[in-house]
Design an enzyme around this catalytic site. Structure first.
Site, PDB file in Angstrom:
ATOM      1  N   ASP A 182       4.030  62.903 -38.460  1.00 32.16           N
ATOM      2  CA  ASP A 182       4.094  63.141 -37.014  1.00 32.16           C
ATOM      3  C   ASP A 182       4.549  64.580 -36.715  1.00 32.16           C
ATOM      4  OD1 ASP A 182       3.926  62.409 -34.358  1.00 32.16           O
ATOM      5  OD2 ASP A 182       5.201  60.634 -34.573  1.00 32.16           O
ATOM      6  N   ASP A 237      -0.962  60.311 -27.634  1.00 33.09           N
ATOM      7  CA  ASP A 237      -0.964  58.877 -27.947  1.00 33.09           C
ATOM      8  C   ASP A 237      -1.897  58.072 -27.042  1.00 33.09           C
ATOM      9  OD1 ASP A 237       0.910  59.652 -29.720  1.00 33.09           O
ATOM     10  OD2 ASP A 237       2.471  58.274 -29.037  1.00 33.09           O
TER      11      ASP A 237
HETATM   12  C1  GLA Z   1       4.282  59.769 -31.932  1.00 33.93           C
HETATM   13  C2  GLA Z   1       2.958  59.377 -32.589  1.00 33.93           C
HETATM   14  C3  GLA Z   1       2.773  57.876 -32.477  1.00 33.93           C
HETATM   15  C4  GLA Z   1       3.918  57.153 -33.142  1.00 33.93           C
HETATM   16  C5  GLA Z   1       5.254  57.613 -32.539  1.00 33.93           C
HETATM   17  C6  GLA Z   1       6.433  57.095 -33.330  1.00 33.93           C
HETATM   18  O1  GLA Z   1       4.253  59.550 -30.571  1.00 33.93           O
HETATM   19  O2  GLA Z   1       1.902  60.065 -32.005  1.00 33.93           O
HETATM   20  O3  GLA Z   1       1.558  57.483 -33.077  1.00 33.93           O
HETATM   21  O4  GLA Z   1       3.897  57.403 -34.513  1.00 33.93           O
HETATM   22  O5  GLA Z   1       5.348  59.035 -32.515  1.00 33.93           O
HETATM   23  O6  GLA Z   1       7.641  57.537 -32.844  1.00 33.93           O
END
Ligand code: GLA
Length: 560
Positions: A182, A237
């Site tokens: 990430d 996301d």
């Molecule tokens: C980010 C990533 C997500 C997930 C969260 C976890 O937002 O893009 O896919 O892994 O972190 O905290």
């Protein structure tokens, strides 16, 4: 067996296998496609379901499939959930349909030991991650973990910055198969530099692990990602909302030229079954991910799936498109939000097509066989959601597509065959063409100007920009290919650098050194006897696309 019969068979598998019951016994595996074992990796087959025919050596040869904890469970994960999910992946038939990675996302980790080794949350994972890894593997699955390139993860757990080598080594020791990295808490870091460190750490650790770059599309990961990892997020996301799913789709479908076997665009994990969209919208979500060749990482609670959710996630015909061994991400054939996307699949004369209407009223959508690069004979059409042959259509297909609906089709027609004599490829219809920006141009370089390489002028050729894949069907009718490759003089001085590759029947036959603006044209000649499909690829060199006006000058085939 021809493509259509095989497709019907795959449909029959689905009917036979829908609603696998859970019992104390390991359920019997899903039947394999009939062609599995004939030595050819054809449409409907991929490594996870037919390792005897398909490429299992290339990591992520097809887009990864599996499950991840984040979309449904967020930080609320533990050993029991992971084990029950592993069991459910077997019992529901998910594993046998190809969903083999079980990936824990954020929050499995809690601190670091004095020597820097990452430590799992022992309250939530009392037996420890290595024991869980053993359990997951004992179910015939693969196991993935999450970390972050920054100092801390997005949920403030320890990140990998400065610990890349220790973490990669630890994961290798735990038999981890997939690492998602990430991008939170990365102040002052540069994505392509930081992700490269983990790439080298994984290589050093010595265990093949799928490397999933999750920096939300920042810093153009589609340009350097293919050289760094196996997949890269193209957007922020996803959420369990139709509009957010749409955004991720439209941001990703324009990047098809950058993805292929071993390196994929990742529009984020699936929301199918989480309840925020209608089943119709989830079918569209699954169709769009499959036509894009996106990873299929389920993000729902696999222990309590409705029949409709199972029917969507386990649609073997749709999965076959996503996992097609040729790995050609679908390209768009229309402008506007509602439209048509298509990709050739590994069966002669066959295209997967999605007619998608994201709008609030019904739209007429249509596709002509000629625009799919098929000969103008009639073609057979099968609906992959209805598992039904719709019939034979003369020159194209048209349907009234209801709001938020995707119709997913398999079209089986006839490929073109080049006439005898010399044919310029710019005068011959292609099966598929992807390009980083705009269309592939016939007899023009990327800016629309006549083709010129270092002052040498060419009347014929194909002009592409940055990254591109063009497929031609030759049908064993040709004897040689001849072309001169280079960067067109329209590129600004000192700009433009690409690599040219030629494959015949998906086997590499030519790869250039880095070709730069100002270099002499390079002659390429390849014998084509026995070749059915010719593939011309241009790749970026991982730097900017500026000036990447690549040309296949004078490209022509000689045929019998
Ligand atoms: C980010 C990533 C997500 C997930 C969260 C976890 O937002 O893009 O896919 O892994 O972190 O905290």
């Amino acid at each position: 067996m021809n493509g259509i019969n095989r497709n019907i068979l795959i449909g029959v598998f689905l009917v036979l296998t829908a609603g696998c019951s859970s019992s104390d016994h390991e359920p019997s595996p899903l039947p394999l496609p009939e062609s599995c074992g004939n030595g050819l990796c054809e449409f409907g087959e991929f490594c996870a379901i037919c390792p005897s025919d398909c490429d299992c050596n290339t990591l992520a040869a097809t887009p990864p499939m599996g499950w991840n904890s984040w979309n449904r469970f967020g930080c609320d994960i533990d050993e029991r959930l992971a084990k029950e999910t592993a069991d459910a992946m077997v019992e529901t038939g998910m594993r046998d349909a190809g969903y083999v990675y079980l990936n824990l996302d954020d929050c499995w980790q809690i601190s670091r030991a004095p020597d820097g080794t990452i430590i799992e949350d022992r309250e939530r994972f009392p037996s420890g991650i290595p024991a869980l890894s053993d359990y997951v593997h004992s179910k015939g699955l693969k196991f993935g973990l999450y970390t972050c390139a920054g100092t801390r993860t997005c949920q403030e757990r320890p990140g990998s910055a400065g610990y890349e080598y220790i973490d990669a080594k630890t994961y290798a020791l735990w038999n981890i198969d997939y690492i998602k990295v990430d991008w939170c808490n990365t102040q002052g870091m540069v994505p392509h530099v930081q992700y490269q460190i983990m790439k080298e750490a994984i290589e050093y650790a010595g265990r093949p692990m799928v490397y999933s770059i999750c920096n939300w599309g920042w810093d153009y990961p589609h340009i350097w990602g293919p050289y760094t990892g196996n997949l890269w997020r193209t957007t922020g996301d996803i959420a369990d909302e139709f509009i957010r799913m749409l955004y991720n789709f439209y941001m990703t479908e324009q990047l098809s030229a950058f993805a292929g076997p071993g390196h994929w665009n990742d529009p984020d994990m699936l929301e199918v079954g989480n309840g925020g969209m209608t089943d119709e919208e989830y079918r569209a979500h699954m169709s769009l991910w499959a036509i894009m060749a996106a990873p299929l990482i389920a993000g729902n609670d696999l222990r309590i799936m409705s029949e409709a959710t199972k029917e969507i996630l386990l649609n073997r015909e749709v999965i076959a498109v996503d996992q097609d061994p040729w790995g050609l991400p679908g390209v768009r054939f229309t402008k506007g939000l509602a439209g048509v996307w298509a990709r050739p699949v590994a069966a002669e004369g066959t295209r997967a097509v999605v007619l998608f209407n994201p709008l609030w009223d019904t739209r007429e959508l249509s596709v002509q066989w000629s625009s799919l690069g098929l000969a103008s004979t009639s073609a057979r059409v099968r609906d992959l959601w209805l598992h039904k042959d719709l019939g034979v259509f003369a020159s194209g297909y048209r349907a009234a597509v209801p709001p938020h609906h995707a119709q997913m089709l398999l079209v089986k027609g006839q490929e073109h065959i080049p006439p005898s004599g010399v044919t310029y490829l710019s005068d011959y219809p292609w099966m598929y063409a992807s390009n980083a920006k705009g269309d592939v141009l016939r007899d023009r370089a990327a800016p629309g100007t006549p083709i010129t390489i270092r002052g040498k002028r060419y009347d014929k050729g194909l002009g592409v920009f940055g990254a591109s894949t063009i497929l031609f069907h030759l049908g064993d009718a040709c004897t040689w290919l001849s072309t001169e490759v280079g960067i067109d003089d329209s590129a600004p001085e000192g700009q433009g650098s690409v690599v040219f590759r030629v494959a015949t029947d998906h086997v590499e036959r030519f790869k250039s050194e880095v070709v730069r603006q100002g270099m002499e044209p390079q002659k390429v000649e390849i014998s084509l006897s026995g070749v059915h499909v010719l593939k011309l690829v241009v790749e970026t060199t991982g730097d900017s696309l500026y000036g990447d006006h690549a040309v296949w000058a004078d490209a022509r085939v000689s045929c019998r």
